[in-house]
Design a protein around this motif. Structure first.
Motif, PDB file in Angstrom:
ATOM      1  N   ILE A 264      -6.561   0.562   1.727  1.00 10.48           N
ATOM      2  CA  ILE A 264      -6.713  -0.860   2.041  1.00 10.48           C
ATOM      3  C   ILE A 264      -8.135  -1.106   2.537  1.00 10.48           C
ATOM      4  CG2 ILE A 264      -5.996  -2.756   3.549  1.00 10.48           C
ATOM      5  CD1 ILE A 264      -3.214  -1.651   3.571  1.00 10.48           C
ATOM      6  N   TYR A 265      -8.794  -2.115   1.957  1.00  9.98           N
ATOM      7  CA  TYR A 265     -10.108  -2.572   2.419  1.00  9.98           C
ATOM      8  C   TYR A 265      -9.934  -3.962   3.038  1.00  9.98           C
ATOM      9  CZ  TYR A 265     -12.315   1.212  -0.222  1.00  9.98           C
ATOM     10  OH  TYR A 265     -12.708   2.444  -0.692  1.00  9.98           O
ATOM     11  N   ASP A 266     -10.055  -4.031   4.354  1.00 12.23           N
ATOM     12  CA  ASP A 266      -9.883  -5.284   5.087  1.00 12.23           C
ATOM     13  C   ASP A 266     -11.260  -5.922   5.275  1.00 12.23           C
ATOM     14  OD1 ASP A 266      -8.969  -7.373   6.559  1.00 12.23           O
ATOM     15  OD2 ASP A 266      -8.566  -6.225   8.376  1.00 12.23           O
ATOM     16  N   VAL A 267     -11.525  -7.003   4.540  1.00 12.91           N
ATOM     17  CA  VAL A 267     -12.843  -7.641   4.551  1.00 12.91           C
ATOM     18  C   VAL A 267     -12.896  -8.691   5.651  1.00 12.91           C
ATOM     19  CG1 VAL A 267     -14.550  -8.916   3.204  1.00 12.91           C
ATOM     20  CG2 VAL A 267     -13.042  -7.273   2.063  1.00 12.91           C
ATOM     21  N   GLU A 268     -13.856  -8.542   6.557  1.00 11.87           N
ATOM     22  CA  GLU A 268     -14.106  -9.539   7.593  1.00 11.87           C
ATOM     23  C   GLU A 268     -15.249 -10.420   7.104  1.00 11.87           C
ATOM     24  OE1 GLU A 268     -14.005 -12.025  10.204  1.00 11.87           O
ATOM     25  OE2 GLU A 268     -12.532 -10.419  10.513  1.00 11.87           O
TER      26      GLU A 268
ATOM     27  N   ALA B 157       0.829  -1.210   0.000  1.00  6.01           N
ATOM     28  CA  ALA B 157       0.000   0.000   0.000  1.00  6.01           C
ATOM     29  C   ALA B 157       0.859   1.254   0.000  1.00  6.01           C
ATOM     30  CB  ALA B 157      -0.938  -0.013   1.211  1.00  6.01           C
ATOM     31  N   ASN B 158       1.945   1.248   0.757  1.00  4.88           N
ATOM     32  CA  ASN B 158       2.827   2.412   0.799  1.00  4.88           C
ATOM     33  C   ASN B 158       3.582   2.602  -0.507  1.00  4.88           C
ATOM     34  OD1 ASN B 158       2.202   3.239   3.432  1.00  4.88           O
ATOM     35  ND2 ASN B 158       3.646   1.803   4.328  1.00  4.88           N
ATOM     36  N   LEU B 159       3.944   1.509  -1.165  1.00  6.50           N
ATOM     37  CA  LEU B 159       4.642   1.617  -2.444  1.00  6.50           C
ATOM     38  C   LEU B 159       3.737   2.197  -3.528  1.00  6.50           C
ATOM     39  CD1 LEU B 159       7.124   0.940  -4.269  1.00  6.50           C
ATOM     40  CD2 LEU B 159       6.015  -1.271  -4.696  1.00  6.50           C
ATOM     41  N   LEU B 160       2.486   1.707  -3.597  1.00  3.71           N
ATOM     42  CA  LEU B 160       1.564   2.112  -4.657  1.00  3.71           C
ATOM     43  C   LEU B 160       0.693   3.306  -4.278  1.00  3.71           C
ATOM     44  CD1 LEU B 160       0.360  -1.450  -5.739  1.00  3.71           C
ATOM     45  CD2 LEU B 160       2.097  -0.039  -6.847  1.00  3.71           C
ATOM     46  N   ASN B 161       0.727   3.696  -2.989  1.00  2.00           N
ATOM     47  CA  ASN B 161      -0.121   4.789  -2.498  1.00  2.00           C
ATOM     48  C   ASN B 161      -1.600   4.429  -2.622  1.00  2.00           C
ATOM     49  OD1 ASN B 161      -0.163   7.281  -1.221  1.00  2.00           O
ATOM     50  ND2 ASN B 161      -0.444   8.407  -3.119  1.00  2.00           N
TER      51      ASN B 161
ATOM     52  N   SER C 100      -6.850   0.661  -4.821  1.00  2.00           N
ATOM     53  CA  SER C 100      -7.029   0.103  -3.478  1.00  2.00           C
ATOM     54  C   SER C 100      -6.598  -1.358  -3.453  1.00  2.00           C
ATOM     55  CB  SER C 100      -8.491   0.230  -3.033  1.00  2.00           C
ATOM     56  OG  SER C 100      -9.337  -0.487  -3.914  1.00  2.00           O
ATOM     57  N   ILE C 101      -6.384  -1.855  -2.235  1.00  7.46           N
ATOM     58  CA  ILE C 101      -6.038  -3.254  -1.999  1.00  7.46           C
ATOM     59  C   ILE C 101      -7.162  -3.864  -1.163  1.00  7.46           C
ATOM     60  CG2 ILE C 101      -4.358  -4.858  -1.029  1.00  7.46           C
ATOM     61  CD1 ILE C 101      -2.223  -2.739  -1.354  1.00  7.46           C
ATOM     62  N   ILE C 102      -7.789  -4.901  -1.693  1.00  5.83           N
ATOM     63  CA  ILE C 102      -8.843  -5.613  -0.971  1.00  5.83           C
ATOM     64  C   ILE C 102      -8.216  -6.834  -0.320  1.00  5.83           C
ATOM     65  CG2 ILE C 102     -11.066  -6.790  -1.180  1.00  5.83           C
ATOM     66  CD1 ILE C 102     -11.595  -5.078  -3.667  1.00  5.83           C
ATOM     67  N   VAL C 103      -8.290  -6.906   0.995  1.00  4.60           N
ATOM     68  CA  VAL C 103      -7.557  -7.911   1.761  1.00  4.60           C
ATOM     69  C   VAL C 103      -8.523  -8.834   2.500  1.00  4.60           C
ATOM     70  CG1 VAL C 103      -5.871  -8.296   3.597  1.00  4.60           C
ATOM     71  CG2 VAL C 103      -5.616  -6.332   2.071  1.00  4.60           C
ATOM     72  N   ILE C 104      -8.284 -10.138   2.409  1.00  8.07           N
ATOM     73  CA  ILE C 104      -8.955 -11.119   3.270  1.00  8.07           C
ATOM     74  C   ILE C 104      -7.850 -11.908   3.958  1.00  8.07           C
ATOM     75  CG2 ILE C 104     -10.546 -13.058   3.407  1.00  8.07           C
ATOM     76  CD1 ILE C 104     -11.878 -12.096   0.890  1.00  8.07           C
TER      77      ILE C 104
ATOM     78  N   CYS D  36     -16.069  -3.961 -11.777  1.00 16.59           N
ATOM     79  CA  CYS D  36     -16.782  -2.706 -11.530  1.00 16.59           C
ATOM     80  C   CYS D  36     -15.832  -1.582 -11.134  1.00 16.59           C
ATOM     81  CB  CYS D  36     -17.844  -2.896 -10.453  1.00 16.59           C
ATOM     82  SG  CYS D  36     -17.196  -3.339  -8.844  1.00 16.59           S
ATOM     83  N   GLY D  37     -14.579  -1.876 -10.855  1.00 15.78           N
ATOM     84  CA  GLY D  37     -13.566  -0.864 -10.566  1.00 15.78           C
ATOM     85  C   GLY D  37     -12.296  -1.214 -11.301  1.00 15.78           C
ATOM     86  N   GLU D  38     -11.271  -0.408 -11.130  1.00 19.38           N
ATOM     87  CA  GLU D  38     -10.015  -0.681 -11.811  1.00 19.38           C
ATOM     88  C   GLU D  38      -8.849  -0.348 -10.891  1.00 19.38           C
ATOM     89  OE1 GLU D  38      -9.690   3.572 -14.239  1.00 19.38           O
ATOM     90  OE2 GLU D  38     -10.145   1.730 -15.314  1.00 19.38           O
ATOM     91  N   GLU D  39      -7.675  -0.824 -11.295  1.00 19.13           N
ATOM     92  CA  GLU D  39      -6.424  -0.629 -10.549  1.00 19.13           C
ATOM     93  C   GLU D  39      -6.600  -1.045  -9.086  1.00 19.13           C
ATOM     94  OE1 GLU D  39      -2.838   2.664 -10.076  1.00 19.13           O
ATOM     95  OE2 GLU D  39      -4.690   3.231 -11.083  1.00 19.13           O
TER      96      GLU D  39
END
Length: 522
Positions: free
Chosen positions: A270-274, A263-267, A295-299, A358-361
């Motif tokens: 973060i979306y942390d999915v529970e 996240a810091n490299l790409l700026n 964004s980064i979607i994380v599980i 539905c989104g990109e990057e």
């Protein structure tokens, strides 16, 4: 002509013009005003070779700020800070630095492909009050772009797109990045509906501070930076502009720190999915729609989040059989059924279905401590495009940690540590804990390294004891199985002998013995 007479004549001309303008406004028919303005502007255009484009801060309905205005404001913030004489300073929401912008009625120049342009900021007060949620909406702010008419195609076709693109990029760089988590679905409706909650993302991890081999580090950085610049390539090959990463390895090997470094490299946000708080596949799809680009979607720990091993159907059938005769177990299962009903199919559609475009990057990152527990369909290439194994600490990773925690590049204890790390499995988290100074001493580096050596030797001894115990248990299990096998063999041999004796008796007596239902020969 004397200067005083010239000023007197200019004053008289100005007064005459003002008198004529007042008479025009007072007595000329109002219906003809637009026509007069129209033809007067055409007349002026014959002698005035410049074109002006105005960008209003708010659209006609005034419910939200114009995206074009905001992008231009961000673009001019870097330009005006070095060229404008009057500036405004403010801390904008979701920004991590002071934003400078042109003050009202200020003008700066810009140059694009050798063409000179002028940007001016202004404001005007409306004649009538307009309802708006913005308290300062009585004043209309705008930016005015002026350029020579011979460059019309260049400015309208290329320059404005360049300004909007650069302005959005500057906004992304200056914004305060966020860490999101999904809310329970009961908070998704109503006036203050919110699918995601967020806090400021300020994790300090970078690839420079990650404890791993430099070659693997460079490979990951190259992969990420290449992805960020491949929008046209993904469009050309017909794929959504996203990429999946699977981080696997023992606990304490830096999977969460790796996500923060990405996240810091790409700026990116973060979306942390529970997953356990998501009721069904529909809610999971809703969460995906509400995420943003970049964004980064994380599980995390996906093997523990839900039963996604591909054996769910079989297990449910077994549980139904168990619940028939046990009412308490049946009630417990009914309570569980009210919880998450996200299926493997729903998760696959989430990361690789139609809705994933539905989104990109965006990056989709899964972490797990047990790779073998995951269904192969979930982690195949195309869904999890890159698998990254984060393993135990090696000597190269240790040197990174020593530089981070002790600020040393070499020490006379390094050879001993290198030998021990080659013989023992210890996680970077355990190494880092021992390298952190816990008291003020004259030689903290040596004290910490000695603590680390002792910790590695302890881990080595524990691993040896554990291996011996496992070997002993395995030997005992093999011995038990061997004895059971021999007992079964002896039992089978006895049955064969008994059968042979029975057959011999039959031959001697010349009669067939009656065999009862329990197999006893009479």
């Amino acid at each position: 002509m004397p200067m005083s007479e010239m000023f007197t004549q200019l004053g008289s001309v100005a007064a005459g013009i003002m008198f004529l303008w007042a008479m025009f406004q007072q007595y000329f028919p109002y219906q003809l005003h637009p026509h007069i303005q129209k033809y007067s502007q055409k007349l002026v255009s014959f002698v005035y070779p410049y074109i002006k484009i105005t960008f209003q801060e708010y659209s006609a309905d005034r419910w939200r700020r114009s995206e074009a205005y905001v992008a231009i404001e961000d673009y001019l913030s870097s330009n005006s800070s070095s060229r404008a004489k009057r500036l405004k300073a403010d801390i904008i929401k979701d920004s991590q630095s002071v934003a400078l912008s042109m003050d009202d009625h200020e003008e700066v120049t810009d140059e694009f492909q050798g063409v000179k342009l002028w940007w001016a900021s202004g404001k005007s007060s409306p004649i009538k009050q307009i309802f708006s949620f913005y308290p300062a909406s009585e004043e209309k702010r705008y930016y005015c772009l002026t350029f020579h008419k011979r460059y019309r195609d260049l400015i309208v076709g290329t320059y404005l797109n360049h300004v909007i693109k650069e302005g959005k990029a500057i906004a992304v760089r200056n914004r305060q990045r966020k860490l999101f988590t999904n809310n329970p679905s009961q908070n998704w409706h109503g006036y203050k509906k919110s699918v995601w909650s967020h806090v400021a993302f300020e994790h300090p991890a970078t690839f420079e501070t990650l404890a791993m081999e430099s070659k693997k580090k460079e490979d990951i950085i190259t992969d990420l930076t290449t992805f960020r610049t491949r929008k046209q390539y993904y469009s050309k090959i017909g794929r959504a502009w996203k990429r999946g990463y699977l981080l696997h390895g023992p606990p304490g090997t830096g999977k969460s720190s790796m996500i923060a470094a990405m996240a810091n490299l790409l700026n990116y946000d973060i979306y942390d999915v529970e997953l356990t708080s998501v009721k069904d596949n529909t809610e999971l799809r809703k969460l995906l729609i509400e995420t943003t680009s970049k964004s980064i979607i994380v599980i995390e720990d996906i093997d523990c989040s839900l039963d996604l091993t591909g054996q769910r159907k079989k297990k449910k059938e077994e549980e139904k059989e168990e619940c028939k005769d046990d009412p308490l177990l049946k009630k417990g299962k009914e309570d569980e059924s009210k919880e998450s009903k996200v299926t493997l199919s729903g998760l696959l559609n989430f990361i690789d279905g139609l809705w994933s475009a539905c989104g990109e990057e965006r990056l989709i990152v899964f972490t797990t401590n047990h790779l073998e527990k995951l269904d192969p369909a979930l982690i195949r290439r195309g869904r999890m495009d890159k698998h990254i194994e984060l393993s135990y600490c090696c000597f190269e990773a240790f040197k990174v940690l020593a530089k981070n925690y002790l600020d040393i590049d070499s020490h006379n204890l390094f050879p001993s540590i290198e030998r021990l790390l080659g013989e023992t499995n210890i996680t970077p988290a355990d190494v880092a804990e021992n390298l952190m100074p816990k008291s003020i001493t004259d030689d903290p580096e040596t004290a910490c390294l000695e603590d680390l050596i002792q910790a590695i030797e302890t881990a080595k001894e524990e691993a040896r004891v554990k291996a011996e115990k496992e070997a002993k248990e395995k030997e005992e299990e093999e011995e038990r199985l061997k004895k059971e096998k021999e007992a079964k063999k002896e039992e089978a041999a006895g049955e064969v002998k008994e059968k042979e004796k029975t057959e011999e008796k039959v031959k001697e007596n010349g009669a067939v013995p009656a065999v009862k239902e329990n197999g006893v020969v009479s």
